[in-house]
Design an enzyme around this catalytic site. Sequence first.
Site, PDB file in Angstrom:
ATOM      1  N   GLU A   1       0.847  -1.195   0.000  1.00 50.89           N
ATOM      2  CA  GLU A   1       0.000   0.000   0.000  1.00 50.89           C
ATOM      3  C   GLU A   1       0.881   1.244   0.000  1.00 50.89           C
ATOM      4  O   GLU A   1       1.842   1.341   0.768  1.00 50.89           O
ATOM      5  CB  GLU A   1      -0.906   0.016   1.243  1.00 50.89           C
ATOM      6  CG  GLU A   1      -1.704   1.315   1.349  1.00 50.89           C
ATOM      7  CD  GLU A   1      -2.727   1.333   2.486  1.00 50.89           C
ATOM      8  OE1 GLU A   1      -2.788   0.360   3.263  1.00 50.89           O
ATOM      9  OE2 GLU A   1      -3.468   2.339   2.573  1.00 50.89           O
TER      10      GLU A   1
ATOM     11  N   ASN B   1      -4.597   5.045  -1.898  1.00 52.10           N
ATOM     12  CA  ASN B   1      -5.785   5.578  -1.216  1.00 52.10           C
ATOM     13  C   ASN B   1      -6.426   6.701  -2.028  1.00 52.10           C
ATOM     14  O   ASN B   1      -5.746   7.650  -2.421  1.00 52.10           O
ATOM     15  CB  ASN B   1      -5.390   6.131   0.160  1.00 52.10           C
ATOM     16  CG  ASN B   1      -4.961   5.029   1.096  1.00 52.10           C
ATOM     17  OD1 ASN B   1      -5.789   4.259   1.591  1.00 52.10           O
ATOM     18  ND2 ASN B   1      -3.660   4.905   1.305  1.00 52.10           N
TER      19      ASN B   1
ATOM     20  N   GLU C   1      -8.143   2.109  -3.018  1.00 50.03           N
ATOM     21  CA  GLU C   1      -8.803   1.940  -1.718  1.00 50.03           C
ATOM     22  C   GLU C   1      -9.699   3.137  -1.419  1.00 50.03           C
ATOM     23  O   GLU C   1      -9.256   4.283  -1.511  1.00 50.03           O
ATOM     24  CB  GLU C   1      -7.761   1.797  -0.606  1.00 50.03           C
ATOM     25  CG  GLU C   1      -6.891   0.572  -0.746  1.00 50.03           C
ATOM     26  CD  GLU C   1      -6.032   0.326   0.509  1.00 50.03           C
ATOM     27  OE1 GLU C   1      -6.105   1.104   1.476  1.00 50.03           O
ATOM     28  OE2 GLU C   1      -5.287  -0.680   0.487  1.00 50.03           O
TER      29      GLU C   1
ATOM     30  N   ASP D   1     -11.840   0.321   2.377  1.00 44.44           N
ATOM     31  CA  ASP D   1     -10.846   0.509   3.430  1.00 44.44           C
ATOM     32  C   ASP D   1     -11.532   0.731   4.774  1.00 44.44           C
ATOM     33  O   ASP D   1     -12.677   1.185   4.829  1.00 44.44           O
ATOM     34  CB  ASP D   1     -10.016   1.749   3.063  1.00 44.44           C
ATOM     35  CG  ASP D   1      -8.643   1.748   3.707  1.00 44.44           C
ATOM     36  OD1 ASP D   1      -8.346   0.818   4.477  1.00 44.44           O
ATOM     37  OD2 ASP D   1      -7.881   2.681   3.424  1.00 44.44           O
TER      38      ASP D   1
ATOM     39  N   GLU E   1      -5.917  -5.423   8.688  1.00 43.05           N
ATOM     40  CA  GLU E   1      -4.940  -4.346   8.898  1.00 43.05           C
ATOM     41  C   GLU E   1      -4.497  -4.307  10.354  1.00 43.05           C
ATOM     42  O   GLU E   1      -5.199  -4.806  11.229  1.00 43.05           O
ATOM     43  CB  GLU E   1      -5.588  -2.994   8.617  1.00 43.05           C
ATOM     44  CG  GLU E   1      -6.015  -2.777   7.203  1.00 43.05           C
ATOM     45  CD  GLU E   1      -6.430  -1.328   6.993  1.00 43.05           C
ATOM     46  OE1 GLU E   1      -5.742  -0.652   6.240  1.00 43.05           O
ATOM     47  OE2 GLU E   1      -7.428  -0.887   7.598  1.00 43.05           O
TER      48      GLU E   1
HETATM   49  P1  C2E Z   1      -5.009   3.712   6.056  1.00 40.65           P
HETATM   50  O1  C2E Z   1      -5.361   3.717   4.623  1.00 40.65           O
HETATM   51  O2  C2E Z   1      -5.887   2.898   6.966  1.00 40.65           O
HETATM   52  O3  C2E Z   1      -3.496   3.241   6.146  1.00 40.65           O
HETATM   53  C1  C2E Z   1      -2.977   2.419   7.144  1.00 40.65           C
HETATM   54  C2  C2E Z   1      -2.395   3.243   8.260  1.00 40.65           C
HETATM   55  O4  C2E Z   1      -2.114   2.382   9.356  1.00 40.65           O
HETATM   56  C3  C2E Z   1      -1.070   3.877   7.894  1.00 40.65           C
HETATM   57  O5  C2E Z   1      -0.964   5.090   8.615  1.00 40.65           O
HETATM   58  C4  C2E Z   1      -0.071   2.865   8.423  1.00 40.65           C
HETATM   59  O6  C2E Z   1       1.199   3.422   8.687  1.00 40.65           O
HETATM   60  C5  C2E Z   1      -0.758   2.441   9.692  1.00 40.65           C
HETATM   61  N1  C2E Z   1      -0.380   1.093  10.105  1.00 40.65           N
HETATM   62  C6  C2E Z   1       0.044   0.083   9.339  1.00 40.65           C
HETATM   63  N2  C2E Z   1       0.268  -1.029  10.061  1.00 40.65           N
HETATM   64  C7  C2E Z   1      -0.037  -0.714  11.338  1.00 40.65           C
HETATM   65  C8  C2E Z   1      -0.002  -1.450  12.577  1.00 40.65           C
HETATM   66  O7  C2E Z   1       0.347  -2.629  12.647  1.00 40.65           O
HETATM   67  N3  C2E Z   1      -0.407  -0.786  13.692  1.00 40.65           N
HETATM   68  C9  C2E Z   1      -0.806   0.512  13.664  1.00 40.65           C
HETATM   69  N4  C2E Z   1      -1.161   1.093  14.814  1.00 40.65           N
HETATM   70  N5  C2E Z   1      -0.843   1.239  12.519  1.00 40.65           N
HETATM   71  C10 C2E Z   1      -0.464   0.626  11.366  1.00 40.65           C
HETATM   72  P2  C2E Z   1      -0.529   6.451   7.910  1.00 40.65           P
HETATM   73  O8  C2E Z   1       0.534   6.179   6.898  1.00 40.65           O
HETATM   74  O9  C2E Z   1      -0.264   7.415   8.992  1.00 40.65           O
HETATM   75  O10 C2E Z   1      -1.815   6.861   7.107  1.00 40.65           O
HETATM   76  C11 C2E Z   1      -2.984   7.259   7.761  1.00 40.65           C
HETATM   77  C12 C2E Z   1      -4.132   7.414   6.815  1.00 40.65           C
HETATM   78  O11 C2E Z   1      -3.924   8.495   5.928  1.00 40.65           O
HETATM   79  C13 C2E Z   1      -4.313   6.198   5.908  1.00 40.65           C
HETATM   80  O12 C2E Z   1      -4.992   5.203   6.626  1.00 40.65           O
HETATM   81  C14 C2E Z   1      -5.120   6.798   4.767  1.00 40.65           C
HETATM   82  O13 C2E Z   1      -6.474   6.853   5.118  1.00 40.65           O
HETATM   83  C15 C2E Z   1      -4.584   8.213   4.718  1.00 40.65           C
HETATM   84  N6  C2E Z   1      -3.651   8.349   3.585  1.00 40.65           N
HETATM   85  C16 C2E Z   1      -2.350   7.972   3.494  1.00 40.65           C
HETATM   86  N7  C2E Z   1      -1.852   8.273   2.269  1.00 40.65           N
HETATM   87  C17 C2E Z   1      -2.883   8.817   1.559  1.00 40.65           C
HETATM   88  C18 C2E Z   1      -3.016   9.322   0.223  1.00 40.65           C
HETATM   89  O14 C2E Z   1      -2.095   9.307  -0.599  1.00 40.65           O
HETATM   90  N8  C2E Z   1      -4.257   9.806  -0.131  1.00 40.65           N
HETATM   91  C19 C2E Z   1      -5.301   9.822   0.744  1.00 40.65           C
HETATM   92  N9  C2E Z   1      -6.479  10.299   0.322  1.00 40.65           N
HETATM   93  N10 C2E Z   1      -5.219   9.347   1.983  1.00 40.65           N
HETATM   94  C20 C2E Z   1      -4.017   8.861   2.403  1.00 40.65           C
HETATM   95 CA    CA Z   2      -5.732   2.464   3.040  1.00 39.14          CA
HETATM   96 CA    CA Z   3      -7.225   1.230   6.469  1.00 39.25          CA
END
Ligand code: C2E
Ligand code: CA
Ligand code: CA
Length: 399
Positions: free
Chosen positions: A178, A236, A268, A298, A355
């Site tokens: 991802e 995403n 997603e 998602d 996840e």
């Molecule tokens: P998401 O799509 O649910 O992405 C997964 C988030 O969970 C990511 O946080 C990831 O670093 C984190 N994660 C992965 N494995 C674990 C784990 O084992 N435990 C815990 N506690 N967390 C874990 P991140 O990178 O901070 O991203 C947060 C959210 O921001 C994403 O949730 C997504 O909704 C959004 N996001 C990230 N990149 C993009 C993008 O390019 N466009 C858009 N529209 N949204 C984005």
């Molecule tokens: Ca996602």
């Molecule tokens: Ca997610």
Amino acid sequence: MVVLVAEDHDFQRRTLVRMLKTLGAKEVLEAKDGLEALTILKQSGPVDLLICDLDMEQMDGMELIRNIGQADSVGADSVEPGSVGAVIVLSGHERSLLDTVAKMARAYGVKLLGAIDKPLTLDRLRNVLDVHGQQVAAAEPWHQFSVGEILDGLRLGQFDAFFQPKVSLSTGQVAGAEALARWHHPEFGLVGPIAFVPPLEQAGEIEELTFAMLGQAAAACRQWAELKSGISVSVNISPTSLDDPGLAERIAAVTSAAGLDPRQMILEFTETAAIGNTGVTLENLVRLRMRGFGLSIDDYGTGFASLQQLQLAPFSELKIDRSFVTGWADNPSSRAIVETSVQMARQLGFRSVGEGVETEADWNMLKDAGCDMAQGYFIARPMAQAQFLTFLMQETGLT
Ligand code: C2E
Ligand code: CA
Ligand code: CA
């Protein structure tokens, strides 16, 4: 960083203040209960972080959270929205209750960083701050960026896709990754999506980020495919983007410019009530599916998609939200949610992904439930593109 501590137990409050100073907090304000915390917020202005005990006399942590939340900004006690950057709760209660408190905080529009079980230790405090700090700028994690600053950063090429592997639960093999947006901020270091995705979405400017990520993800996956055929990349997409009738064609253009087969790209969409509910969103989804893109729901379980929406919209994957996965292996009700989601996904012909897999116990629970794939820190954290390539080469035995 300015921190406000609300804790009615004198000794525990002093301990917490000392720990925060050890961890480098610039200024720590203290309140004996929620009421005093609100008075301080009104008098001394905004704080970056509030750490509050759930059980306090006078005004408890829940009432305090309600009063700082935006949802109740008309209440007599409530403070200006934005007075508190983020909240950590302290509690001696069981986890399921803390989970409900987290949901409640979200519903009140409060950013909850996490919950710390009592007794409080320096390690526990550091862990909660780290989960946040690791991915986000350590120096000033709660800095608020303006949309202009974010767009400037984007145009200067300061945004990179990081990649987190998605692994088959039956074979342990990497099936894809991802793409998660990261901002290399010249001043604040590595900044995570929470600091820039919501402001861009609210301003209607998210597409610029989306297409930057799509381009990088498509190019990266093209490269991985030489090491591992059939590998996919997930990007995403904000659900609001589906309102644009030209979305599907533009995504297809980016993918084909990178020479990537659309079947190797999964889009997603967070589960919301709006998905697939209007003509335009359905048209986009159908167009994307017809071209071969994978479509994923998602954060499943946190939104309000109806079963009928799931059945009617042409999805191919269901991602079970980490709030049902992380640390819940021993909890029968959470297991039931995971099992039911996996079964439903299978009956609808979707693949299921769990996840937030942080431990072996989380992994085993998903495996027992018959889930297809897992993603989480137990496997790997999101990493820069070069690192992911090394990860993949190690896995395929090329190094
Ligand atoms: P998401 O799509 O649910 O992405 C997964 C988030 O969970 C990511 O946080 C990831 O670093 C984190 N994660 C992965 N494995 C674990 C784990 O084992 N435990 C815990 N506690 N967390 C874990 P991140 O990178 O901070 O991203 C947060 C959210 O921001 C994403 O949730 C997504 O909704 C959004 N996001 C990230 N990149 C993009 C993008 O390019 N466009 C858009 N529209 N949204 C984005
Ligand atoms: Ca996602
Ligand atoms: Ca997610």
